[in-house]
Design a protein around this motif. Structure first.
Motif, PDB file in Angstrom:
ATOM      1  N   HIS A 181       0.833  -1.201   0.000  1.00 13.47           N
ATOM      2  CA  HIS A 181       0.000   0.000   0.000  1.00 13.47           C
ATOM      3  C   HIS A 181       0.871   1.256   0.000  1.00 13.47           C
ATOM      4  O   HIS A 181       1.939   1.301   0.618  1.00 13.47           O
ATOM      5  CB  HIS A 181      -0.913   0.020   1.226  1.00 13.47           C
ATOM      6  N   ALA A 182       0.407   2.271  -0.734  1.00 12.85           N
ATOM      7  CA  ALA A 182       1.102   3.563  -0.752  1.00 12.85           C
ATOM      8  C   ALA A 182       0.082   4.675  -0.915  1.00 12.85           C
ATOM      9  O   ALA A 182      -1.021   4.456  -1.423  1.00 12.85           O
ATOM     10  CB  ALA A 182       2.120   3.616  -1.881  1.00 12.85           C
ATOM     11  N   THR A 183       0.441   5.880  -0.480  1.00  7.88           N
ATOM     12  CA  THR A 183      -0.356   7.066  -0.760  1.00  7.88           C
ATOM     13  C   THR A 183       0.352   7.867  -1.849  1.00  7.88           C
ATOM     14  O   THR A 183       1.580   7.822  -1.967  1.00  7.88           O
ATOM     15  CB  THR A 183      -0.526   7.934   0.497  1.00  7.88           C
ATOM     16  N   ILE A 184      -0.444   8.588  -2.643  1.00  6.79           N
ATOM     17  CA  ILE A 184       0.133   9.341  -3.752  1.00  6.79           C
ATOM     18  C   ILE A 184      -0.479  10.736  -3.821  1.00  6.79           C
ATOM     19  O   ILE A 184      -1.691  10.902  -3.630  1.00  6.79           O
ATOM     20  CB  ILE A 184      -0.071   8.597  -5.092  1.00  6.79           C
ATOM     21  N   ASP A 185       0.363  11.734  -4.026  1.00  9.63           N
ATOM     22  CA  ASP A 185      -0.074  13.104  -4.267  1.00  9.63           C
ATOM     23  C   ASP A 185       0.306  13.426  -5.705  1.00  9.63           C
ATOM     24  O   ASP A 185       1.474  13.708  -6.008  1.00  9.63           O
ATOM     25  CB  ASP A 185       0.619  14.070  -3.294  1.00  9.63           C
ATOM     26  N   MET A 186      -0.657  13.345  -6.612  1.00 11.42           N
ATOM     27  CA  MET A 186      -0.379  13.490  -8.034  1.00 11.42           C
ATOM     28  C   MET A 186      -0.156  14.943  -8.437  1.00 11.42           C
ATOM     29  O   MET A 186       0.326  15.210  -9.537  1.00 11.42           O
ATOM     30  CB  MET A 186      -1.498  12.851  -8.853  1.00 11.42           C
ATOM     31  N   GLU A 187      -0.499  15.893  -7.554  1.00  8.05           N
ATOM     32  CA  GLU A 187      -0.212  17.298  -7.840  1.00  8.05           C
ATOM     33  C   GLU A 187       1.228  17.654  -7.475  1.00  8.05           C
ATOM     34  O   GLU A 187       1.877  18.447  -8.165  1.00  8.05           O
ATOM     35  CB  GLU A 187      -1.190  18.194  -7.084  1.00  8.05           C
ATOM     36  N   LYS A 188       1.750  17.045  -6.420  1.00  5.14           N
ATOM     37  CA  LYS A 188       3.123  17.322  -5.983  1.00  5.14           C
ATOM     38  C   LYS A 188       4.118  16.300  -6.534  1.00  5.14           C
ATOM     39  O   LYS A 188       5.329  16.536  -6.512  1.00  5.14           O
ATOM     40  CB  LYS A 188       3.201  17.331  -4.447  1.00  5.14           C
ATOM     41  N   GLY A 189       3.620  15.146  -6.988  1.00  7.66           N
ATOM     42  CA  GLY A 189       4.521  14.096  -7.454  1.00  7.66           C
ATOM     43  C   GLY A 189       5.218  13.385  -6.311  1.00  7.66           C
ATOM     44  O   GLY A 189       6.431  13.185  -6.342  1.00  7.66           O
ATOM     45  N   GLU A 190       4.441  12.980  -5.308  1.00  8.48           N
ATOM     46  CA  GLU A 190       5.006  12.323  -4.127  1.00  8.48           C
ATOM     47  C   GLU A 190       4.285  11.011  -3.855  1.00  8.48           C
ATOM     48  O   GLU A 190       3.060  10.948  -3.895  1.00  8.48           O
ATOM     49  CB  GLU A 190       4.894  13.233  -2.897  1.00  8.48           C
ATOM     50  N   ILE A 191       5.056   9.960  -3.572  1.00 11.97           N
ATOM     51  CA  ILE A 191       4.507   8.650  -3.233  1.00 11.97           C
ATOM     52  C   ILE A 191       5.171   8.179  -1.947  1.00 11.97           C
ATOM     53  O   ILE A 191       6.402   8.183  -1.834  1.00 11.97           O
ATOM     54  CB  ILE A 191       4.767   7.614  -4.355  1.00 11.97           C
ATOM     55  N   ALA A 192       4.363   7.780  -0.964  1.00  5.99           N
ATOM     56  CA  ALA A 192       4.874   7.288   0.317  1.00  5.99           C
ATOM     57  C   ALA A 192       4.367   5.868   0.538  1.00  5.99           C
ATOM     58  O   ALA A 192       3.156   5.620   0.515  1.00  5.99           O
ATOM     59  CB  ALA A 192       4.429   8.200   1.463  1.00  5.99           C
ATOM     60  N   PHE A 193       5.284   4.944   0.756  1.00  5.92           N
ATOM     61  CA  PHE A 193       4.943   3.530   0.887  1.00  5.92           C
ATOM     62  C   PHE A 193       4.802   3.103   2.336  1.00  5.92           C
ATOM     63  O   PHE A 193       5.528   3.570   3.213  1.00  5.92           O
ATOM     64  CB  PHE A 193       6.031   2.662   0.235  1.00  5.92           C
ATOM     65  N   ASN A 194       3.885   2.167   2.559  1.00  4.76           N
ATOM     66  CA  ASN A 194       3.824   1.466   3.836  1.00  4.76           C
ATOM     67  C   ASN A 194       5.017   0.502   3.921  1.00  4.76           C
ATOM     68  O   ASN A 194       5.647   0.204   2.909  1.00  4.76           O
ATOM     69  CB  ASN A 194       2.510   0.695   3.950  1.00  4.76           C
ATOM     70  N   PRO A 195       5.324   0.002   5.120  1.00  2.00           N
ATOM     71  CA  PRO A 195       6.484  -0.893   5.264  1.00  2.00           C
ATOM     72  C   PRO A 195       6.407  -2.132   4.365  1.00  2.00           C
ATOM     73  O   PRO A 195       5.326  -2.655   4.080  1.00  2.00           O
ATOM     74  CB  PRO A 195       6.442  -1.282   6.746  1.00  2.00           C
ATOM     75  N   MET A 196       7.590  -2.581   3.935  1.00  4.40           N
ATOM     76  CA  MET A 196       7.717  -3.774   3.099  1.00  4.40           C
ATOM     77  C   MET A 196       8.797  -4.677   3.677  1.00  4.40           C
ATOM     78  O   MET A 196       9.609  -4.249   4.499  1.00  4.40           O
ATOM     79  CB  MET A 196       8.094  -3.383   1.665  1.00  4.40           C
ATOM     80  N   ALA A 197       8.795  -5.921   3.243  1.00  4.32           N
ATOM     81  CA  ALA A 197       9.814  -6.873   3.681  1.00  4.32           C
ATOM     82  C   ALA A 197      10.198  -7.762   2.514  1.00  4.32           C
ATOM     83  O   ALA A 197       9.391  -8.038   1.623  1.00  4.32           O
ATOM     84  CB  ALA A 197       9.304  -7.720   4.844  1.00  4.32           C
ATOM     85  N   ILE A 198      11.454  -8.201   2.517  1.00  2.03           N
ATOM     86  CA  ILE A 198      11.932  -9.166   1.531  1.00  2.03           C
ATOM     87  C   ILE A 198      12.135 -10.487   2.246  1.00  2.03           C
ATOM     88  O   ILE A 198      12.953 -10.606   3.159  1.00  2.03           O
ATOM     89  CB  ILE A 198      13.248  -8.700   0.878  1.00  2.03           C
ATOM     90  N   TRP A 199      11.334 -11.489   1.841  1.00  2.00           N
ATOM     91  CA  TRP A 199      11.327 -12.807   2.475  1.00  2.00           C
ATOM     92  C   TRP A 199      11.960 -13.850   1.554  1.00  2.00           C
ATOM     93  O   TRP A 199      12.044 -13.654   0.344  1.00  2.00           O
ATOM     94  CB  TRP A 199       9.903 -13.271   2.773  1.00  2.00           C
ATOM     95  N   ALA A 200      12.327 -14.966   2.143  1.00  2.00           N
ATOM     96  CA  ALA A 200      12.699 -16.130   1.341  1.00  2.00           C
ATOM     97  C   ALA A 200      11.427 -16.776   0.820  1.00  2.00           C
ATOM     98  O   ALA A 200      10.385 -16.793   1.493  1.00  2.00           O
ATOM     99  CB  ALA A 200      13.487 -17.124   2.181  1.00  2.00           C
ATOM    100  N   ALA A 201      11.493 -17.308  -0.395  1.00  2.00           N
ATOM    101  CA  ALA A 201      10.314 -17.928  -0.998  1.00  2.00           C
ATOM    102  C   ALA A 201      10.750 -19.049  -1.926  1.00  2.00           C
ATOM    103  O   ALA A 201      11.889 -19.066  -2.418  1.00  2.00           O
ATOM    104  CB  ALA A 201       9.494 -16.889  -1.764  1.00  2.00           C
ATOM    105  N   GLU A 202       9.847 -19.987  -2.172  1.00  3.18           N
ATOM    106  CA  GLU A 202      10.121 -21.093  -3.078  1.00  3.18           C
ATOM    107  C   GLU A 202       8.967 -21.239  -4.060  1.00  3.18           C
ATOM    108  O   GLU A 202       7.796 -21.038  -3.699  1.00  3.18           O
ATOM    109  CB  GLU A 202      10.331 -22.405  -2.311  1.00  3.18           C
ATOM    110  N   TYR A 203       9.309 -21.614  -5.286  1.00  3.24           N
ATOM    111  CA  TYR A 203       8.314 -21.805  -6.340  1.00  3.24           C
ATOM    112  C   TYR A 203       8.040 -23.289  -6.524  1.00  3.24           C
ATOM    113  O   TYR A 203       8.957 -24.093  -6.671  1.00  3.24           O
ATOM    114  CB  TYR A 203       8.803 -21.186  -7.650  1.00  3.24           C
ATOM    115  N   ASP A 204       6.769 -23.664  -6.516  1.00  2.00           N
ATOM    116  CA  ASP A 204       6.340 -25.046  -6.707  1.00  2.00           C
ATOM    117  C   ASP A 204       5.939 -25.228  -8.164  1.00  2.00           C
ATOM    118  O   ASP A 204       4.910 -24.710  -8.607  1.00  2.00           O
ATOM    119  CB  ASP A 204       5.160 -25.364  -5.781  1.00  2.00           C
ATOM    120  N   THR A 205       6.748 -25.970  -8.916  1.00  4.39           N
ATOM    121  CA  THR A 205       6.480 -26.149 -10.345  1.00  4.39           C
ATOM    122  C   THR A 205       5.198 -26.933 -10.598  1.00  4.39           C
ATOM    123  O   THR A 205       4.582 -26.801 -11.654  1.00  4.39           O
ATOM    124  CB  THR A 205       7.652 -26.860 -11.029  1.00  4.39           C
ATOM    125  N   SER A 206       4.784 -27.743  -9.623  1.00  3.37           N
ATOM    126  CA  SER A 206       3.589 -28.569  -9.837  1.00  3.37           C
ATOM    127  C   SER A 206       2.299 -27.793  -9.648  1.00  3.37           C
ATOM    128  O   SER A 206       1.265 -28.143 -10.220  1.00  3.37           O
ATOM    129  CB  SER A 206       3.610 -29.772  -8.884  1.00  3.37           C
TER     130      SER A 206
END
Length: 382
Positions: free
Chosen positions: A269-294
């Protein structure tokens, strides 16, 4: 906890990167600053965005420019010719781009059918709107003595001038033992009606390649929901997945993906001010993940955290972010006769019987031999 999510952005189809309509060719004096090279690679006959790399251009005289960081961090700078009449950028064939001490890496235009170097220069043609395009395959050729190894650089490539700046504060480590990173980088924002793409919003790896996020704007409330995305992967099948997250303010650690137990799990999620050109994001995380081919599912391991991205703020030029697509969908497809439909897993393997509810690549082949590729959730044969 390990959670399965249907991942819909592993194949990142090249988004429009054409800023507001302007056909004026930049002068060589204006060819200074930060740019991105967006490299596509071919997937079952279709091209998709593969890598994003920021680099810098500085004019050196009336007809040449110095290019820094075009391949990866620490690569060799090189000079290219710039034509003010056509706007084309011409890079010498076989230009050295990396010195590995024991071997050298060169960049060549490539004849894929013959499997050999092309000796004419690499040409990025100006197509307007601070965008350059090269439709020739490009190959990295590593030379050590008499031995050569090749790695695809791109099956089509674009250069765009950066129009924004991305700033983030991230943390790496465990509770009570975190290292803080305050970072900033040039980026590119493209807005097409309610769709927004941000290129190089974060750095993906130590080589300097960037992360791409794509989302949908709700202009009534000035909010954006971005889709989660991969930031990298290893040969052992482990991926790095960037998602929205919830976190504990006391420990400064993520507690899990955003919007748990909902259809928006992992969304950013993020908020955007299209008149000022500003975007502020909520916190994010980079996790380990695995892809299941089946199954076509990605399993995110919320117990294995790579990075906590607490804040991201993007400031963009509102006069150079509204876009129109260079390659719009062909509306004539609706009137074509379908010859056959094939389904593929995201790793490229052809599926005889896709699993219901899994993410697949659907390739529609028409009688005129034209093709359309799209990402879909399989709901049964048509």
């Amino acid at each position: 906890m390990i959670k399965n999510i249907i991942f819909a952005t592993i194949i990142a189809i090249t988004a429009p990167v054409c800023a507001q309509e302007t056909t004026t060719i930049p002068t060589i004096g204006e060819m200074e600053g930060n740019f991105l090279v967006l490299n596509s690679q071919e997937y079952n006959g279709e091209k998709s965005l593969a890598t994003i790399k920021p680099f810098n251009i500085v004019p050196t005289d009336n007809s040449s420019i110095s290019v820094s960081g075009f391949y990866m961090n620490g690569c060799i700078d090189f000079n290219a010719e710039y034509n003010e009449n056509t706007g084309s950028i011409s890079i010498p064939s076989g230009i050295p781009v990396f010195d590995m001490e024991t071997y050298m890496v060169y960049l060549y235009p490539w004849d894929s059918e013959a499997g050999e170097e092309i000796l004419r220069p690499i040409e990025y043609k100006y197509i307007g709107n601070n965008t350059w395009e090269c439709n020739t395959d490009l190959m990295l050729v590593a030379v050590q003595g008499e031995e050569k190894q090749t790695v695809t650089f791109s099956n089509g490539s674009r250069i765009v001038r950066c129009n924004s700046q991305s700033n983030n504060t991230s943390y790496v480590g465990s509770t009570g033992n975190q290292d803080e990173y305050i970072e900033s980088r040039p980026s590119y924002v493209a807005i097409n009606e309610n769709t927004i793409d941000i290129y190089n919003i974060l750095q993906a790896d130590q080589y300097g390649y960037g992360v791409h996020l794509s989302g949908t704007i709700n202009k009534d409330v000035n909010e954006v929901m971005f889709r989660y995305t991969l930031t990298g992967h290893a040969n052992d099948g482990t991926y790095r997945m960037l998602t929205g997250c919830e976190y504990d303010a006391e420990t400064n650690m993520p507690t899990g993906m955003s919007y748990p137990e909902t259809s928006n799990v992992g969304m950013i999620h993020a908020t955007i001010d299209m008149e000022k050109g500003e975007i502020a994001f909520n916190p994010m995380a980079i996790w380990a993940a695995e892809y299941d081919t089946s199954t076509g599912n990605i399993s995110v391991n919320e117990n294995l955290l790579y990075e906590f991205v607490k804040t991201v703020n993007v400031n963009y030029d509102i006069n150079n972010s509204d876009v129109s697509a260079i390659e719009m969908p062909n509306i004539a497809d609706a009137n074509k006769e379908v010859k056959q439909i094939n389904y593929y897993a995201i790793d490229g393997s052809k599926l005889k019987t896709p699993q219901y509810g899994s993410l697949v690549i659907k390739m529609t082949i028409y009688n005129d031999e034209s093709r359309k590729t799209e990402k879909v959730i399989f709901k049964g044969y048509e």
